[in-house]
Design an enzyme around this catalytic site. Structure first.
Site, PDB file in Angstrom:
ATOM      1  N   GLY A   1       6.650  -6.644  -2.747  1.00 38.54           N
ATOM      2  CA  GLY A   1       6.803  -6.750  -1.159  1.00 38.54           C
ATOM      3  C   GLY A   1       5.488  -6.934  -0.428  1.00 38.54           C
ATOM      4  O   GLY A   1       5.650  -6.725   0.652  1.00 38.54           O
TER       5      GLY A   1
ATOM      6  N   HIS B   1      13.220   1.674 -10.801  1.00 41.16           N
ATOM      7  CA  HIS B   1      12.604   0.537  -9.957  1.00 41.16           C
ATOM      8  C   HIS B   1      11.419   1.565  -9.270  1.00 41.16           C
ATOM      9  O   HIS B   1      11.479   2.587  -9.018  1.00 41.16           O
ATOM     10  CB  HIS B   1      13.570   0.031  -8.864  1.00 41.16           C
ATOM     11  CG  HIS B   1      12.879  -0.908  -7.984  1.00 41.16           C
ATOM     12  ND1 HIS B   1      12.209  -0.687  -7.061  1.00 41.16           N
ATOM     13  CD2 HIS B   1      13.108  -2.358  -8.024  1.00 41.16           C
ATOM     14  CE1 HIS B   1      11.588  -1.911  -6.217  1.00 41.16           C
ATOM     15  NE2 HIS B   1      12.399  -2.885  -6.921  1.00 41.16           N
TER      16      HIS B   1
ATOM     17  N   ASN C   1      17.329  -8.454  -6.069  1.00 41.58           N
ATOM     18  CA  ASN C   1      17.454  -7.151  -5.641  1.00 41.58           C
ATOM     19  C   ASN C   1      17.206  -7.080  -4.177  1.00 41.58           C
ATOM     20  O   ASN C   1      16.162  -7.201  -3.498  1.00 41.58           O
ATOM     21  CB  ASN C   1      16.045  -6.450  -6.384  1.00 41.58           C
ATOM     22  CG  ASN C   1      16.329  -4.850  -5.739  1.00 41.58           C
ATOM     23  OD1 ASN C   1      17.382  -4.344  -4.966  1.00 41.58           O
ATOM     24  ND2 ASN C   1      15.138  -4.224  -6.134  1.00 41.58           N
TER      25      ASN C   1
ATOM     26  N   GLU D   1       6.895  -4.827 -12.935  1.00 43.71           N
ATOM     27  CA  GLU D   1       6.654  -4.783 -11.683  1.00 43.71           C
ATOM     28  C   GLU D   1       5.430  -4.283 -11.334  1.00 43.71           C
ATOM     29  O   GLU D   1       5.527  -2.905 -10.934  1.00 43.71           O
ATOM     30  CB  GLU D   1       7.747  -4.575 -10.723  1.00 43.71           C
ATOM     31  CG  GLU D   1       9.215  -5.353 -11.255  1.00 43.71           C
ATOM     32  CD  GLU D   1      10.089  -5.094 -10.311  1.00 43.71           C
ATOM     33  OE1 GLU D   1      10.607  -6.045  -9.432  1.00 43.71           O
ATOM     34  OE2 GLU D   1      10.722  -3.928  -9.789  1.00 43.71           O
TER      35      GLU D   1
ATOM     36  N   LYS E   1      17.794  -4.584  -2.091  1.00 46.48           N
ATOM     37  CA  LYS E   1      17.491  -3.249  -1.605  1.00 46.48           C
ATOM     38  C   LYS E   1      18.567  -2.900  -0.540  1.00 46.48           C
ATOM     39  O   LYS E   1      19.472  -2.861  -0.711  1.00 46.48           O
ATOM     40  CB  LYS E   1      15.941  -3.399  -1.177  1.00 46.48           C
ATOM     41  CG  LYS E   1      15.018  -4.321  -2.149  1.00 46.48           C
ATOM     42  CD  LYS E   1      13.643  -3.823  -1.927  1.00 46.48           C
ATOM     43  CE  LYS E   1      12.701  -4.804  -2.964  1.00 46.48           C
ATOM     44  NZ  LYS E   1      11.492  -4.535  -2.964  1.00 46.48           N
TER      45      LYS E   1
ATOM     46  N   GLU F   1      10.413   1.655  -6.365  1.00 44.08           N
ATOM     47  CA  GLU F   1      10.686   2.477  -5.083  1.00 44.08           C
ATOM     48  C   GLU F   1      11.659   3.851  -5.254  1.00 44.08           C
ATOM     49  O   GLU F   1      11.420   4.737  -4.735  1.00 44.08           O
ATOM     50  CB  GLU F   1      11.405   1.493  -4.140  1.00 44.08           C
ATOM     51  CG  GLU F   1      10.583   0.411  -3.299  1.00 44.08           C
ATOM     52  CD  GLU F   1      11.219  -0.786  -3.193  1.00 44.08           C
ATOM     53  OE1 GLU F   1      12.748  -1.028  -3.293  1.00 44.08           O
ATOM     54  OE2 GLU F   1      10.341  -1.867  -3.350  1.00 44.08           O
TER      55      GLU F   1
ATOM     56  N   SER G   1       6.755  -9.929  -5.528  1.00 46.80           N
ATOM     57  CA  SER G   1       6.163 -11.273  -4.878  1.00 46.80           C
ATOM     58  C   SER G   1       6.493 -12.507  -5.259  1.00 46.80           C
ATOM     59  O   SER G   1       5.649 -13.417  -5.097  1.00 46.80           O
ATOM     60  CB  SER G   1       4.854 -10.983  -4.337  1.00 46.80           C
ATOM     61  OG  SER G   1       4.851  -9.830  -3.344  1.00 46.80           O
TER      62      SER G   1
HETATM   63  C1  PEP Z   1      11.602  -5.852  -6.219  1.00 51.45           C
HETATM   64  O1  PEP Z   1      12.374  -5.663  -5.122  1.00 51.45           O
HETATM   65  O2  PEP Z   1      11.884  -5.649  -7.227  1.00 51.45           O
HETATM   66  C2  PEP Z   1      10.620  -6.807  -5.794  1.00 51.45           C
HETATM   67  C3  PEP Z   1       9.967  -7.606  -6.831  1.00 51.45           C
HETATM   68  O3  PEP Z   1      10.515  -7.174  -4.577  1.00 51.45           O
HETATM   69  P1  PEP Z   1       9.528  -8.498  -3.936  1.00 51.45           P
HETATM   70  O4  PEP Z   1       9.866  -9.623  -4.633  1.00 51.45           O
HETATM   71  O5  PEP Z   1       9.946  -8.728  -2.663  1.00 51.45           O
HETATM   72  O6  PEP Z   1       8.204  -8.308  -4.201  1.00 51.45           O
END
Ligand code: PEP
Length: 258
Positions: free
Chosen positions: A177, A99, A12, A171, A14, A101, A217
């Protein structure tokens, strides 16, 4: 992992990259990972404006072109939104919905997420439904309740025969992040609850076939231990998907764990 479920890793991107760096990153990931694409579903989710050019780069290398979001109406006065038909025109195969976000920064609720998910399924797209608890919810002992509630709301009115098009990404919001990854055991425990909920809502076969990614992460160092859990069928990767070498190591970990 060690199940009959095919591993599934998504990158992803983003709201990152520009036109030139999106093409370069897609090129690099194709070069690094195409030999793994017959053993793992690999999806890349570039920003909307770069879908077409990244799709061209992915070509026939066995990758899935993914969109980070979709709208549920088919056309009309919805300024800024993107329909399933527009995505299909660009050869998009899979979309993210819900997601964290989109939920927590852009304010999407379960009802909107469910409408998007059903529209995408009806259009024949694969969907990754993202769910996860915040730190406050985890600390309040609400992790399972929140995840099951987002799962049930997201899948409202989804028919059993459509479940083959669905994957879940667990998640935890506090892990996205932040560099703070869930322990493999904690992640697997939530995946087990998700799978049990699917068995209760549908049946054991649907639950057993459902792929559940972990996201939050994941990096080249921690991926192998996470994916060694039988419940974890791959990952949804943010930051580390912007680096082809790191992303390759994560895909290798998913393939190696299977
Ligand atoms: C994500 O964008 O779904 C995500 C898990 O980001 P990150 O791996 O940076 O934590």
């Amino acid at each position: 992992m060690a199940t009959t479920r095919r591993p599934f890793v998504g990158g992803n991107w983003k709201m990152n990259t520009d036109l030139a760096s999106a093409v370069e990153l897609a090129d690099d990931i194709v070069a690094a990972c195409s030999h793994l694409a017959d053993r793992c579903d690999i999806a890349l989710y570039p920003p909307f404006p770069y879908l077409q050019v990244v799709g061209r780069t992915l070509g026939h290398h066995g990758f899935l072109l993914g969109a980070q979001d979709v709208y549920y109406q088919s056309n009309g006065a919805y300024t800024g939104e993107v329909s399933t038909d527009m995505l299909l025109d660009l050869n998009v195969k899979v979309v993210l919905v819900g997601h964290s976000e989109r939920r927590h920064v852009l304010g999407e609720n379960d009802e909107l997420i469910n409408a998007k998910l059903r529209a995408a399924l009806e259009a024949g797209l694969q969907v990754v439904l993202c769910i996860g608890e915040t730190l406050e919810q985890r600390e309040a002992g609400d992790t399972n309740r929140v995840n099951v509630s987002q799962l049930m709301a997201g899948l409202r009115n989804v028919a059993p025969e459509q479940m083959g098009q669905v994957a879940i990404a667990y998640e935890p919001v506090w892990a996205i992040g932040t560099g703070q990854v869930a322990s493999p055991q904690d992640a697997a425990a939530v995946h087990r609850i998700i799978r049990q909920s699917i068995a209760d809502l549908y049946d054991d076969g649907t639950a057993e076939a459902l792929r559940i990614q972990y996201g939050g992460s994941v990096n080249a160092t921690n991926a192998a231990e996470l994916f060694s859990e039988a419940q974890i069928d791959g990952g949804l990767i943010g930051g580390a998907s912007l680096d082809s070498a790191k992303f390759k190591a994560i895909v290798e970990a998913a393939v190696g764990a299977n």
